[in-house]
Motif scaffolding. Structure first.
Motif, PDB file in Angstrom:
ATOM      1  N   ILE A   1      35.315  40.849  23.640  1.00  0.00           N
ATOM      2  CA  ILE A   1      36.161  41.631  24.534  1.00  0.00           C
ATOM      3  C   ILE A   1      35.238  42.462  25.422  1.00  0.00           C
ATOM      4  CG2 ILE A   1      37.942  43.420  24.690  1.00  0.00           C
ATOM      5  CD1 ILE A   1      38.838  42.516  21.866  1.00  0.00           C
ATOM      6  N   ASP A   2      35.028  42.017  26.627  1.00  0.00           N
ATOM      7  CA  ASP A   2      34.078  42.661  27.527  1.00  0.00           C
ATOM      8  C   ASP A   2      34.811  43.055  28.804  1.00  0.00           C
ATOM      9  OD1 ASP A   2      31.978  43.551  29.003  1.00  0.00           O
ATOM     10  OD2 ASP A   2      30.968  41.611  29.206  1.00  0.00           O
ATOM     11  N   LEU A   3      35.004  44.333  28.998  1.00  0.00           N
ATOM     12  CA  LEU A   3      35.648  44.846  30.203  1.00  0.00           C
ATOM     13  C   LEU A   3      34.628  45.427  31.170  1.00  0.00           C
ATOM     14  CD1 LEU A   3      38.763  46.588  28.568  1.00  0.00           C
ATOM     15  CD2 LEU A   3      38.511  44.216  29.345  1.00  0.00           C
ATOM     16  N   GLY A   4      33.365  45.134  30.925  1.00  0.00           N
ATOM     17  CA  GLY A   4      32.294  45.666  31.748  1.00  0.00           C
ATOM     18  C   GLY A   4      32.413  45.366  33.229  1.00  0.00           C
TER      19      GLY A   4
ATOM     20  N   CYS B   1      37.999  50.794  29.854  1.00  0.00           N
ATOM     21  CA  CYS B   1      36.918  49.896  30.268  1.00  0.00           C
ATOM     22  C   CYS B   1      35.546  50.461  29.892  1.00  0.00           C
ATOM     23  CB  CYS B   1      37.005  49.634  31.774  1.00  0.00           C
ATOM     24  SG  CYS B   1      38.394  48.597  32.257  1.00  0.00           S
ATOM     25  N   ARG B   2      35.413  51.774  29.950  1.00  0.00           N
ATOM     26  CA  ARG B   2      34.141  52.368  29.514  1.00  0.00           C
ATOM     27  C   ARG B   2      33.906  52.068  28.032  1.00  0.00           C
ATOM     28  NH1 ARG B   2      34.939  57.411  30.897  1.00  0.00           N
ATOM     29  NH2 ARG B   2      33.617  57.423  32.772  1.00  0.00           N
ATOM     30  N   ARG B   3      34.942  52.138  27.235  1.00  0.00           N
ATOM     31  CA  ARG B   3      34.817  51.916  25.793  1.00  0.00           C
ATOM     32  C   ARG B   3      34.441  50.472  25.478  1.00  0.00           C
ATOM     33  NH1 ARG B   3      36.238  54.986  21.567  1.00  0.00           N
ATOM     34  NH2 ARG B   3      36.635  53.961  19.581  1.00  0.00           N
ATOM     35  N   HIS B   4      34.869  49.543  26.328  1.00  0.00           N
ATOM     36  CA  HIS B   4      34.610  48.124  26.072  1.00  0.00           C
ATOM     37  C   HIS B   4      33.803  47.498  27.218  1.00  0.00           C
ATOM     38  CE1 HIS B   4      37.123  47.781  22.478  1.00  0.00           C
ATOM     39  NE2 HIS B   4      37.887  48.683  23.067  1.00  0.00           N
TER      40      HIS B   4
ATOM     41  N   ALA C   1      37.783  46.469  41.416  1.00  0.00           N
ATOM     42  CA  ALA C   1      37.351  45.209  42.025  1.00  0.00           C
ATOM     43  C   ALA C   1      37.948  44.048  41.226  1.00  0.00           C
ATOM     44  CB  ALA C   1      35.831  45.135  42.039  1.00  0.00           C
ATOM     45  N   THR C   2      37.918  42.856  41.807  1.00  0.00           N
ATOM     46  CA  THR C   2      38.521  41.690  41.151  1.00  0.00           C
ATOM     47  C   THR C   2      37.452  40.836  40.475  1.00  0.00           C
ATOM     48  OG1 THR C   2      38.375  40.399  43.204  1.00  0.00           O
ATOM     49  CG2 THR C   2      40.430  41.571  42.788  1.00  0.00           C
ATOM     50  N   PHE C   3      37.747  40.453  39.229  1.00  0.00           N
ATOM     51  CA  PHE C   3      36.883  39.568  38.453  1.00  0.00           C
ATOM     52  C   PHE C   3      37.768  38.634  37.633  1.00  0.00           C
ATOM     53  CE2 PHE C   3      34.538  43.505  39.097  1.00  0.00           C
ATOM     54  CZ  PHE C   3      33.321  43.046  39.583  1.00  0.00           C
ATOM     55  N   PRO C   4      37.314  37.414  37.409  1.00  0.00           N
ATOM     56  CA  PRO C   4      38.138  36.492  36.623  1.00  0.00           C
ATOM     57  C   PRO C   4      38.114  36.826  35.141  1.00  0.00           C
ATOM     58  CG  PRO C   4      36.067  35.444  37.221  1.00  0.00           C
ATOM     59  CD  PRO C   4      36.089  36.778  37.922  1.00  0.00           C
ATOM     60  N   ILE C   5      39.210  36.548  34.468  1.00  0.00           N
ATOM     61  CA  ILE C   5      39.253  36.636  33.011  1.00  0.00           C
ATOM     62  C   ILE C   5      38.585  35.415  32.407  1.00  0.00           C
ATOM     63  CG2 ILE C   5      40.818  36.621  31.027  1.00  0.00           C
ATOM     64  CD1 ILE C   5      42.798  38.220  32.756  1.00  0.00           C
ATOM     65  N   THR C   6      38.850  34.244  32.978  1.00  0.00           N
ATOM     66  CA  THR C   6      38.268  32.991  32.492  1.00  0.00           C
ATOM     67  C   THR C   6      36.811  32.892  32.923  1.00  0.00           C
ATOM     68  OG1 THR C   6      40.410  31.893  32.654  1.00  0.00           O
ATOM     69  CG2 THR C   6      38.465  30.475  32.558  1.00  0.00           C
ATOM     70  N   PRO C   7      35.872  32.655  32.006  1.00  0.00           N
ATOM     71  CA  PRO C   7      34.463  32.502  32.396  1.00  0.00           C
ATOM     72  C   PRO C   7      34.291  31.286  33.309  1.00  0.00           C
ATOM     73  CG  PRO C   7      34.693  32.778  30.013  1.00  0.00           C
ATOM     74  CD  PRO C   7      36.060  32.536  30.542  1.00  0.00           C
ATOM     75  N   GLU C   8      33.683  31.491  34.474  1.00  0.00           N
ATOM     76  CA  GLU C   8      33.563  30.397  35.436  1.00  0.00           C
ATOM     77  C   GLU C   8      32.730  29.238  34.885  1.00  0.00           C
ATOM     78  OE1 GLU C   8      32.265  29.615  40.106  1.00  0.00           O
ATOM     79  OE2 GLU C   8      32.625  31.662  39.368  1.00  0.00           O
ATOM     80  N   GLY C   9      31.690  29.544  34.118  1.00  0.00           N
ATOM     81  CA  GLY C   9      30.872  28.470  33.561  1.00  0.00           C
ATOM     82  C   GLY C   9      31.681  27.557  32.656  1.00  0.00           C
TER      83      GLY C   9
ATOM     84  N   ALA D   1      42.026  35.549  22.343  1.00  0.00           N
ATOM     85  CA  ALA D   1      43.330  34.984  22.702  1.00  0.00           C
ATOM     86  C   ALA D   1      44.316  36.083  23.088  1.00  0.00           C
ATOM     87  CB  ALA D   1      43.876  34.159  21.540  1.00  0.00           C
ATOM     88  N   ALA D   2      44.316  37.207  22.363  1.00  0.00           N
ATOM     89  CA  ALA D   2      45.238  38.300  22.671  1.00  0.00           C
ATOM     90  C   ALA D   2      44.876  38.965  23.997  1.00  0.00           C
ATOM     91  CB  ALA D   2      45.229  39.325  21.542  1.00  0.00           C
ATOM     92  N   VAL D   3      43.577  39.155  24.253  1.00  0.00           N
ATOM     93  CA  VAL D   3      43.134  39.827  25.478  1.00  0.00           C
ATOM     94  C   VAL D   3      43.366  38.945  26.706  1.00  0.00           C
ATOM     95  CG1 VAL D   3      41.113  40.759  26.671  1.00  0.00           C
ATOM     96  CG2 VAL D   3      41.492  41.291  24.278  1.00  0.00           C
ATOM     97  N   ALA D   4      43.353  37.612  26.519  1.00  0.00           N
ATOM     98  CA  ALA D   4      43.525  36.681  27.639  1.00  0.00           C
ATOM     99  C   ALA D   4      44.946  36.139  27.726  1.00  0.00           C
ATOM    100  CB  ALA D   4      42.534  35.524  27.505  1.00  0.00           C
ATOM    101  N   GLN D   5      45.917  36.904  27.229  1.00  0.00           N
ATOM    102  CA  GLN D   5      47.305  36.444  27.261  1.00  0.00           C
ATOM    103  C   GLN D   5      47.876  36.533  28.677  1.00  0.00           C
ATOM    104  OE1 GLN D   5      50.097  35.588  24.637  1.00  0.00           O
ATOM    105  NE2 GLN D   5      48.172  34.560  24.264  1.00  0.00           N
ATOM    106  N   GLY D   6      48.512  35.445  29.079  1.00  0.00           N
ATOM    107  CA  GLY D   6      49.316  35.423  30.290  1.00  0.00           C
ATOM    108  C   GLY D   6      50.597  34.711  29.918  1.00  0.00           C
ATOM    109  N   LEU D   7      51.545  35.440  29.315  1.00  0.00           N
ATOM    110  CA  LEU D   7      52.692  34.811  28.667  1.00  0.00           C
ATOM    111  C   LEU D   7      53.982  35.528  29.016  1.00  0.00           C
ATOM    112  CD1 LEU D   7      53.699  32.723  26.497  1.00  0.00           C
ATOM    113  CD2 LEU D   7      53.461  34.579  24.838  1.00  0.00           C
ATOM    114  N   ASP D   8      54.959  34.771  29.479  1.00  0.00           N
ATOM    115  CA  ASP D   8      56.330  35.242  29.597  1.00  0.00           C
ATOM    116  C   ASP D   8      56.952  35.115  28.211  1.00  0.00           C
ATOM    117  OD1 ASP D   8      59.074  35.503  29.983  1.00  0.00           O
ATOM    118  OD2 ASP D   8      59.264  33.537  30.917  1.00  0.00           O
ATOM    119  N   LEU D   9      57.074  36.242  27.500  1.00  0.00           N
ATOM    120  CA  LEU D   9      57.526  36.193  26.115  1.00  0.00           C
ATOM    121  C   LEU D   9      58.967  35.707  26.006  1.00  0.00           C
ATOM    122  CD1 LEU D   9      56.781  36.670  23.184  1.00  0.00           C
ATOM    123  CD2 LEU D   9      57.556  39.036  23.430  1.00  0.00           C
ATOM    124  N   VAL D  10      59.825  36.100  26.950  1.00  0.00           N
ATOM    125  CA  VAL D  10      61.206  35.610  26.925  1.00  0.00           C
ATOM    126  C   VAL D  10      61.217  34.092  27.033  1.00  0.00           C
ATOM    127  CG1 VAL D  10      63.449  35.668  28.041  1.00  0.00           C
ATOM    128  CG2 VAL D  10      62.072  37.735  27.953  1.00  0.00           C
ATOM    129  N   GLY D  11      60.455  33.566  28.005  1.00  0.00           N
ATOM    130  CA  GLY D  11      60.394  32.113  28.176  1.00  0.00           C
ATOM    131  C   GLY D  11      59.831  31.422  26.959  1.00  0.00           C
TER     132      GLY D  11
END
Length: 631
Positions: free
Chosen positions: A386-389, A375-378, A407-415, A229-239
């Motif tokens: 937490i997979d930054l591979g 990213c190398r570490r994870h 390169a671009t990759f989604p955070i949300t698993p497509e499956g 949940a923390a790694v996949a945060q997309g949050l406007d904290l003020v809002g």
């Protein structure tokens, strides 16, 4: 709710940061901006700012001070906050330490904007429970703020607080006139506000109200924790802070319901809603669902207040339950003022509203040596989810290619974004405004990119906060796991309980706008609606009527499918062809008309095979059903 006057609160805020503490905070901010901040090139170009140089200058000034000659603490907070605000990014913030953290300064009313033939008007729509002043309440029109004409006051406040585009700045400026989370903003300069207004009795008048301070409601998610949940945060904290404060101040009944654990099981109805009826929800802080009567018919209306959840799967389960109880002829999906949250929750939701396969919005890191180390570490860390591979290889190549971004990759698993498929087959219209940020920006972009339905906007665009955001605490923790910790990590403990956040991965769009960044641009609505007086005072009457008219003009389809061994019983409306897939492989295709059809699938599907039924109208995919394994 316990409150105190702002002046009394400030009397008890003696500074505790040493000169060394201030250097540490400034140096750590420099690490985030130089080595992690994904939007730095964009912001430098679009807003002609240089936060890195400003931080270096601040460090130089601190180097000339001593414990005896250093500035008052509030001035240091103001200087560091100003650097963060300069990039107009609501994901990249300096979070003030105690006693400001967890506090909110407020005036006891809410003001909103509407338009008439003479332009924008500013009207009181809510007041705090037990607040009373003669002639003051919902319906009061405010025309001056501390002697400044109201429209100018909104613009001035918008310039002071971050916002990625003009619509977002105005919207955030209006909000900040009456609610300010002190974790993000310094306290108001004034102890009270003088308001020039036309009262509910129609007479002009003036009212002086003191700023007050109270404890805000706690956040739903620990953004510093090592979690998906923390790694996949997309949050406007003020809002998000303002949303929780608004709930605390103006809808305390919902707060009390949440504290009681939500409705009991016997209060959660299984009966479809009638016109004008609200549906009890297990997540009252997240959803409001109801059936609304419009001049064009009765439609479903689901308001989503936040995506800030620890459990995106449970979030979607409740959303699907509500979908089954609203009218099936059309849905108004309303995400206004939603500051985002868990990116999974927003993108998992899309599949329930469309037969198309969802392609999650991809993201990318800026190419820096520190991000490469991270990213190398994870590159593979399944035990912590937490997979930054996926980003690692391109960041490593950037050393040779000189690429500015990974390169671009989604955070949300497509499956997982396509597991359950379409659950609502009526037409859908999405309502957005300039306070939609982060995961809500991503939802809005995905909704438009996948052609789910029309986008109806009450502002010119969403807030345009298109990034995944990490806290300094999370970044520090990521260099401490797995064992052994990285002793060369540049992240240091922040003094005084302060924190910082940074846009770490930027989001780009798919479909016709593939590759376009969401940040600063946001999502532009297909249809524009200006809020009216009836909208802001009478529960969005004209806005919902506009949405109902849009839904009534759209085609409606129906596709049902049940399985009995090798036999599928299919019901259709508005479709002319049905295709059947078993375990992802095509098995049958038949022409259909409105009504019921039985279809034998050979060879017979296994008991654990997933069956997908797709319905077409004039060759275009229009509806789909998924029969899950074991169903």
């Amino acid at each position: 709710m316990k409150t105190m006057d702002l002046s009394d609160f400030l009397d008890g805020t003696n500074g505790a940061l040493t000169l060394e503490d201030r250097r540490t905070l400034t140096e750590q901010a420099l690490v985030l901006f130089e080595d992690n901040y994904v939007h730095l090139p964009l912001k430098t170009a679009m807003h002609a700012v240089n936060p890195v140089q400003r931080l270096r200058l601040l460090l130089t000034r601190l180097g000339r001070q001593t414990e005896q000659t250093m500035d008052p603490e509030w001035r240091f907070h103001a200087a560091l906050s100003s650097v963060f605000h300069s990039v107009r990014d609501l994901h990249t913030n300096y979070l003030l330490p105690a006693p400001f953290a967890g506090k909110v300064a407020f005036l006891p009313f809410r003001v909103e904007e509407y338009h008439d033939l003479n332009g924008p008007r500013y009207i009181v729509t809510h007041v705090v429970r037990d607040f009373a002043a003669p002639g003051f309440g919902p319906g009061v029109v405010i025309h001056h703020w501390n002697g400044v004409p109201m429209e100018r006051a909104v613009d001035l406040a918008g310039d002071r607080f971050a916002g990625s585009n003009p619509a977002a700045r105005r919207s955030r400026g209006l909000q900040s006139l009456t609610i300010r989370p002190l974790v993000m903003h310094l306290p108001p300069d004034e102890d009270w506000v003088d308001i020039g207004c036309t009262g509910t009795d129609g007479d002009p008048g003036e009212l002086r109200l003191p700023w007050q301070v109270t404890d805000n409601l706690p956040p739903y998610v620990d953004a510093d924790g090592l979690s998906a949940a923390a790694v996949a945060q997309g949050l406007d904290l003020v809002g998000d802070e303002i949303s929780r404060a608004t709930k605390l101040l103006f809808v305390p009944d919902v707060v009390e319901l949440e504290r009681a654990g939500g409705p009991t099981d016997h209060e959660l109805t299984t009966e479809p809603a009638d016109a004008g009826q609200d549906i009890p929800t297990a997540l009252p802080g997240f959803f409001r669902a109801r059936a609304v009567q419009t001049p064009s018919g009765v439609f479903g209306h689901i308001r989503i207040f936040t995506f800030n959840t620890n459990d995106p799967d449970a979030f979607v389960v409740e959303f699907v339950r509500l979908l089954g109880l609203i009218p099936q002829d059309g849905l108004v999906l309303d995400v206004r003022d939603n500051g985002g949250g868990h990116i999974f929750a927003s993108e998992f939701l899309l599949q329930t509203l469309t037969p198309r396969r969802i392609v999650p919005e991809p993201t990318q890191f800026i190419s820096t040596p520190l991000n490469l180390r991270l990213c190398r570490r994870h590159a593979a860390n399944p035990t912590r989810q937490i997979d930054l591979g996926p980003w690692f290889a391109s960041l490593e190549q950037a050393v040779e290619t000189g690429a500015s971004f990974s390169a671009t990759f989604p955070i949300t698993p497509e499956g997982r974004a396509n597991t359950i498929g379409q659950q609502y087959q009526g037409p859908v219209v999405l309502i957005i405004n300039a306070r939609c940020y982060s995961a809500t920006d991503i939802l809005s972009a995905g909704f438009q990119d996948h052609g789910v339905g029309p986008v109806l906007g009450v502002d010119d665009n969403t807030g345009a906060g298109g990034a995944n955001v990490w806290t300094h605490g999370l970044l520090k923790a990521l260099f401490e796991v797995p064992d052994p910790a990285d002793t060369a990590s540049p992240y240091r403990e922040l003094p005084g309980g302060a924190n910082m956040r940074v846009s770490i991965r930027r989001t780009v769009r798919v479909g016709a706008l593939a590759g376009t960044p969401v940040e600063d641009l946001g999502v532009t609505p297909d249809i524009r609606h200006r809020m009216t007086r009836d909208d802001v005072l009478h529960d969005n009457t004209d806005l919902l009527a506009r949405a109902g008219g849009i839904l009534a003009a759209l085609p409606a389809f129906r596709l049902t499918a049940t399985r009995d061994g090798a036999t599928l019983r299919i019901g259709t409306k508005g479709l002319d062809r049905v295709d059947v897939f078993v375990a992802g492989r095509p098995r049958a295709s038949v022409d259909v008309a409105d009504g019921d059809t039985s279809l034998t699938v050979t060879p017979a599907p296994g008991p654990r095979d997933t069956i997908r039924v797709e319905g077409y109208a004039a060759g275009v995919l229009a509806a789909a059903r998924t029969i899950a394994r074991g169903a």
